[in-house]
Design a protein around this motif. Structure first.
Motif, PDB file in Angstrom:
ATOM      1  N   THR A  15       0.833  -1.203   0.000  1.00  0.00           N
ATOM      2  CA  THR A  15       0.000   0.000   0.000  1.00  0.00           C
ATOM      3  C   THR A  15       0.866   1.250   0.000  1.00  0.00           C
ATOM      4  OG1 THR A  15      -1.777  -1.120   1.182  1.00  0.00           O
ATOM      5  CG2 THR A  15      -1.746   1.275   1.299  1.00  0.00           C
ATOM      6  N   GLY A  16       0.496   2.193  -0.855  1.00  0.00           N
ATOM      7  CA  GLY A  16       1.197   3.465  -0.910  1.00  0.00           C
ATOM      8  C   GLY A  16       2.298   3.547  -1.952  1.00  0.00           C
ATOM      9  N   THR A  17       2.628   2.429  -2.560  1.00  0.00           N
ATOM     10  CA  THR A  17       3.692   2.456  -3.567  1.00  0.00           C
ATOM     11  C   THR A  17       3.096   2.715  -4.947  1.00  0.00           C
ATOM     12  OG1 THR A  17       3.556   0.075  -3.902  1.00  0.00           O
ATOM     13  CG2 THR A  17       5.131   0.854  -2.261  1.00  0.00           C
ATOM     14  N   PRO A  18       3.872   3.334  -5.830  1.00  0.00           N
ATOM     15  CA  PRO A  18       3.388   3.533  -7.196  1.00  0.00           C
ATOM     16  C   PRO A  18       3.564   2.267  -8.025  1.00  0.00           C
ATOM     17  CG  PRO A  18       5.536   4.535  -6.944  1.00  0.00           C
ATOM     18  CD  PRO A  18       5.168   3.986  -5.589  1.00  0.00           C
ATOM     19  N   VAL A  19       2.646   2.075  -8.950  1.00  0.00           N
ATOM     20  CA  VAL A  19       2.686   0.909  -9.823  1.00  0.00           C
ATOM     21  C   VAL A  19       2.339   1.352 -11.246  1.00  0.00           C
ATOM     22  CG1 VAL A  19       1.655  -1.332 -10.374  1.00  0.00           C
ATOM     23  CG2 VAL A  19       1.955  -0.664  -7.975  1.00  0.00           C
ATOM     24  N   THR A  20       3.086   0.852 -12.211  1.00  0.00           N
ATOM     25  CA  THR A  20       2.767   1.112 -13.610  1.00  0.00           C
ATOM     26  C   THR A  20       2.632  -0.195 -14.349  1.00  0.00           C
ATOM     27  OG1 THR A  20       3.858   3.273 -13.665  1.00  0.00           O
ATOM     28  CG2 THR A  20       3.553   2.151 -15.769  1.00  0.00           C
ATOM     29  N   LEU A  21       1.516  -0.325 -15.054  1.00  0.00           N
ATOM     30  CA  LEU A  21       1.265  -1.473 -15.910  1.00  0.00           C
ATOM     31  C   LEU A  21       1.376  -1.017 -17.356  1.00  0.00           C
ATOM     32  CD1 LEU A  21      -1.866  -2.966 -14.106  1.00  0.00           C
ATOM     33  CD2 LEU A  21       0.550  -3.430 -13.661  1.00  0.00           C
ATOM     34  N   ARG A  22       1.973  -1.877 -18.170  1.00  0.00           N
ATOM     35  CA  ARG A  22       2.211  -1.503 -19.562  1.00  0.00           C
ATOM     36  C   ARG A  22       1.417  -2.389 -20.502  1.00  0.00           C
ATOM     37  NH1 ARG A  22       6.639  -3.124 -23.476  1.00  0.00           N
ATOM     38  NH2 ARG A  22       6.796  -1.445 -25.018  1.00  0.00           N
ATOM     39  N   CYS A  23       0.878  -1.781 -21.519  1.00  0.00           N
ATOM     40  CA  CYS A  23       0.195  -2.488 -22.590  1.00  0.00           C
ATOM     41  C   CYS A  23       0.857  -2.103 -23.901  1.00  0.00           C
ATOM     42  CB  CYS A  23      -1.279  -2.120 -22.622  1.00  0.00           C
ATOM     43  SG  CYS A  23      -2.204  -2.931 -23.954  1.00  0.00           S
ATOM     44  N   ASP A  73       1.938   1.946 -27.222  1.00  0.00           N
ATOM     45  CA  ASP A  73       2.023   1.767 -25.767  1.00  0.00           C
ATOM     46  C   ASP A  73       0.981   2.578 -25.013  1.00  0.00           C
ATOM     47  OD1 ASP A  73       5.621   1.613 -25.903  1.00  0.00           O
ATOM     48  OD2 ASP A  73       4.179  -0.024 -25.756  1.00  0.00           O
ATOM     49  N   PHE A  74       0.328   1.914 -24.058  1.00  0.00           N
ATOM     50  CA  PHE A  74      -0.669   2.566 -23.219  1.00  0.00           C
ATOM     51  C   PHE A  74      -0.358   2.158 -21.781  1.00  0.00           C
ATOM     52  CE2 PHE A  74      -4.171   4.927 -22.232  1.00  0.00           C
ATOM     53  CZ  PHE A  74      -5.380   4.284 -22.015  1.00  0.00           C
ATOM     54  N   LEU A  75       0.022   3.125 -20.964  1.00  0.00           N
ATOM     55  CA  LEU A  75       0.452   2.850 -19.603  1.00  0.00           C
ATOM     56  C   LEU A  75      -0.648   3.214 -18.605  1.00  0.00           C
ATOM     57  CD1 LEU A  75       4.080   4.332 -19.704  1.00  0.00           C
ATOM     58  CD2 LEU A  75       3.322   2.025 -20.268  1.00  0.00           C
ATOM     59  N   LEU A  76      -0.813   2.346 -17.623  1.00  0.00           N
ATOM     60  CA  LEU A  76      -1.741   2.593 -16.521  1.00  0.00           C
ATOM     61  C   LEU A  76      -0.931   2.738 -15.245  1.00  0.00           C
ATOM     62  CD1 LEU A  76      -4.748   2.615 -15.468  1.00  0.00           C
ATOM     63  CD2 LEU A  76      -4.418   0.173 -15.001  1.00  0.00           C
ATOM     64  N   THR A  77      -1.114   3.846 -14.535  1.00  0.00           N
ATOM     65  CA  THR A  77      -0.350   4.116 -13.324  1.00  0.00           C
ATOM     66  C   THR A  77      -1.267   4.264 -12.118  1.00  0.00           C
ATOM     67  OG1 THR A  77       1.457   5.176 -14.517  1.00  0.00           O
ATOM     68  CG2 THR A  77       1.251   5.694 -12.187  1.00  0.00           C
ATOM     69  N   LEU A  78      -0.887   3.570 -11.070  1.00  0.00           N
ATOM     70  CA  LEU A  78      -1.507   3.753  -9.759  1.00  0.00           C
ATOM     71  C   LEU A  78      -0.513   4.577  -8.955  1.00  0.00           C
ATOM     72  CD1 LEU A  78      -2.442   0.966 -11.038  1.00  0.00           C
ATOM     73  CD2 LEU A  78      -3.090   0.333  -8.699  1.00  0.00           C
ATOM     74  N   GLU A  79      -0.830   5.826  -8.703  1.00  0.00           N
ATOM     75  CA  GLU A  79       0.137   6.731  -8.070  1.00  0.00           C
ATOM     76  C   GLU A  79       0.485   6.276  -6.661  1.00  0.00           C
ATOM     77  OE1 GLU A  79       1.652   9.001  -9.677  1.00  0.00           O
ATOM     78  OE2 GLU A  79       0.389   9.256 -11.464  1.00  0.00           O
ATOM     79  N   SER A  80      -0.496   5.785  -5.944  1.00  0.00           N
ATOM     80  CA  SER A  80      -0.314   5.311  -4.574  1.00  0.00           C
ATOM     81  C   SER A  80      -1.300   4.150  -4.367  1.00  0.00           C
ATOM     82  CB  SER A  80      -0.577   6.441  -3.586  1.00  0.00           C
ATOM     83  OG  SER A  80      -0.439   6.001  -2.247  1.00  0.00           O
ATOM     84  N   ALA A  81      -0.793   2.945  -4.560  1.00  0.00           N
ATOM     85  CA  ALA A  81      -1.686   1.788  -4.590  1.00  0.00           C
ATOM     86  C   ALA A  81      -2.414   1.569  -3.269  1.00  0.00           C
ATOM     87  CB  ALA A  81      -0.886   0.542  -4.963  1.00  0.00           C
ATOM     88  N   THR A  82      -3.652   1.146  -3.358  1.00  0.00           N
ATOM     89  CA  THR A  82      -4.449   0.797  -2.187  1.00  0.00           C
ATOM     90  C   THR A  82      -4.944  -0.642  -2.329  1.00  0.00           C
ATOM     91  OG1 THR A  82      -6.569   1.488  -3.134  1.00  0.00           O
ATOM     92  CG2 THR A  82      -5.254   3.187  -2.044  1.00  0.00           C
ATOM     93  N   SER A  83      -5.360  -1.238  -1.234  1.00  0.00           N
ATOM     94  CA  SER A  83      -5.813  -2.628  -1.273  1.00  0.00           C
ATOM     95  C   SER A  83      -7.034  -2.806  -2.160  1.00  0.00           C
ATOM     96  CB  SER A  83      -6.105  -3.126   0.144  1.00  0.00           C
ATOM     97  OG  SER A  83      -7.095  -2.321   0.764  1.00  0.00           O
TER      98      SER A  83
END
Lengths: 113, 116
Positions: A15-23, A73-83
């Motif tokens: 929780t709280g970390t950034p995550v980026t998913l790539r397509c 490329d299409f990127l999805l970012t979660l700036e601060s991940a939550t449960s």
């Protein structure tokens, strides 16, 4: 094979970390989408793109941002991940036909601890 | 706004028997309707679509779907089920008359279990 690659396929984060998913797509399609899949909800649209630098929100966009600097490329970012963002994320491209059926990637399973 | 309902969370059928997975929809105009299948740990695969014309449309893997405008339904069917048909099935609808972004709206999915 629709030529769509998602990465990473699996990720566990805190929780709280950034995550980026790539397509990444090899078909040069204009429209790209990010969905999340959760039991009892089916697929829900997070964001979509209708061209380079052209993006818009879907029905569950809060907590997510996207970017599209190249057609492929299409990127999805979660700036601060939550449960609550623990889910399986699918990227899709829209076919070039008038009927606009979607073709999906294999999914990225994200677990937020 | 368009919507889709899949009234059954799970459908159980014996191999060799016919199967039906139900879908009803709501749109303001004439719908574009789709069925997708998802196998475990895989993405959704397009099965078939209805746009216009013949109410019975045929798709991949021997599946077909019947469009019924009066009942606003688009049920997925197969004359003889296979164990390998066991998967999660999604119905989806798009309203081509929407002047804005024409999103594809999905149902919540129906799990099909075919027993040997």
């Amino acid at each position: 094979d629709a030529g769509i690659t998602q990465s990473p396929r699996h990720k566990v984060t805190e929780t709280g970390t950034p995550v980026t998913l790539r397509c990444h797509q090899t078909e040069n399609h204009r429209y790209m989408y990010w969905y999340r899949q959760d039991p009892g909800h089916g697929l829900r649209l997070i964001h979509y793109s209708y061209g380079v630098k052209d993006t818009d929100k879907g029905e569950v966009s809060d907590g997510y941002s996207v970017s599209r600097s190249k057609t492929e490329d299409f990127l999805l970012t979660l700036e601060s991940a939550t449960s609550s963002q623990t889910s399986v994320y699918f990227c899709a491209i829209r076919s070039g036909t008038d009927t606009g059926e979607l073709f999906f990637g294999e999914g990225s399973r994200l677990t937020v601890l | 706004a368009q919507s889709v309902a899949q009234p059954e969370d799970q459908v159980n059928v014996a191999e060799g028997n016919p199967l039906t997975v139900k879908c009803t929809y709501s749109v303001s105009g004439n719908p574009y309707l789709f069925w997708y299948v998802q196998y475990p740990n895989r993405g959704l695969q397009f099965l078939l679509k209805y746009i216009t014309g013949d109410n019975l449309v045929k798709g991949s893997y021997g599946f077909e779907a019947e469009f019924n405008k009066s009942q606003t339904s688009f049920h997925l069917k197969k004359p003889s089920a296979l164990v390998s048909d066991s998967a999660l099935y999604f119905c989806a609808v798009r309203d081509p008359m929407n002047t804005g972004f024409q999103k594809l709206v999905f149902g919540t999915g129906t799990r099909l279990l075919v027993s040997p």
